[in-house]
Write an enzyme that holds these catalytic residues in place. Structure first.
Site, PDB file in Angstrom:
ATOM      1  N   GLN A  25      -9.500  22.283  26.673  1.00 40.79           N
ATOM      2  CA  GLN A  25     -10.202  22.565  25.409  1.00 40.79           C
ATOM      3  C   GLN A  25     -11.438  23.441  25.602  1.00 40.79           C
ATOM      4  OE1 GLN A  25     -10.097  18.155  24.259  1.00 40.79           O
ATOM      5  NE2 GLN A  25     -10.233  19.191  22.285  1.00 40.79           N
TER       6      GLN A  25
ATOM      7  N   CYS B 127      -9.590  15.651  16.432  1.00 41.62           N
ATOM      8  CA  CYS B 127      -9.670  16.385  17.692  1.00 41.62           C
ATOM      9  C   CYS B 127     -10.766  17.435  17.564  1.00 41.62           C
ATOM     10  CB  CYS B 127      -8.328  17.056  17.975  1.00 41.62           C
ATOM     11  SG  CYS B 127      -8.309  18.022  19.492  1.00 41.62           S
ATOM     12  N   LEU B 128     -11.569  17.571  18.602  1.00 43.50           N
ATOM     13  CA  LEU B 128     -12.650  18.554  18.564  1.00 43.50           C
ATOM     14  C   LEU B 128     -12.111  19.984  18.433  1.00 43.50           C
ATOM     15  CD1 LEU B 128     -15.060  17.073  21.253  1.00 43.50           C
ATOM     16  CD2 LEU B 128     -15.279  16.980  18.766  1.00 43.50           C
TER      17      LEU B 128
HETATM   18 NI    NI Z   1      -8.085  16.561  21.166  1.00 42.28          NI
END
Ligand code: NI
Length: 167
Positions: free
Chosen positions: A51, A91-92
């Protein structure tokens, strides 16, 4: 320490397979520190290295109220899973979207800690959900990909609108 930019779905880099960490050295520990700072700043309860654009199999999680129980998982694998549960997840990398996902209710994981020592963890409830969500990221999978195609296309449309509004 640094707060790192978080990739946003549907960024292609979120769909890459993370690679195992070969040696848990100072560069891995530096990544873990930056990821923790990024997760706490967001704020979020879990973050996978993919991410923040790093291809290594590294995950940080803290589900505690006081935000003082950081857990680090390096090369995590699920070795046992049992039962099913449904949680509303976010989710970020998918800001503002919360959807119910069905996952295993209990999982047993094997990982390395930030000093390279192997450990096992049996988790249930929110921690089990979070671990499965983050390990999905290492496999290039974002939680919305557990949803129906119709829901996914609605979410994509909503995210595109958000991005237009914030530009
Ligand atoms: Ni996530």
């Amino acid at each position: 320490m640094a707060v790192l930019p978080i990739l946003r779905y549907p960024d292609e880099r979120l769909h890459r397979l993370a690679r195992p960490v070969v040696v848990v050295d100072e560069s891995v520990r530096a990544l873990v520190r930056d990821m923790a700072e990024t997760m706490y700043a967001a704020p979020g309860i879990g973050l996978a290295a993919v991410q923040v654009g790093d291809p290594r199999q590294v995950v940080v999680i803290d589900i505690s109220e006081a935000r003082d129980e950081l857990r680090t998982f390096i090369n995590p694998v699920i070795v046992e899973a049992a039962g099913t549960c449904e949680f509303e997840e976010g989710c970020l990398s998918v800001p503002g979207i919360y959807e119910t996902v069905r996952r295993a209710a209990r999982v047993k994981t094997q990982s390395l800690d930030e000093r390279g020592r192997p450990f096992e963890l049996v988790a249930e409830g929110l921690l089990a959900v979070c671990i499965q969500h983050e390990i999905d990221h290492l496999h290039g999978r974002v939680f919305v990909e557990h949803l129906s195609r119709l829901k996914q296309s609605r979410i994509l449309a909503k995210l595109k609108k958000q991005q237009r509004l914030t530009m």
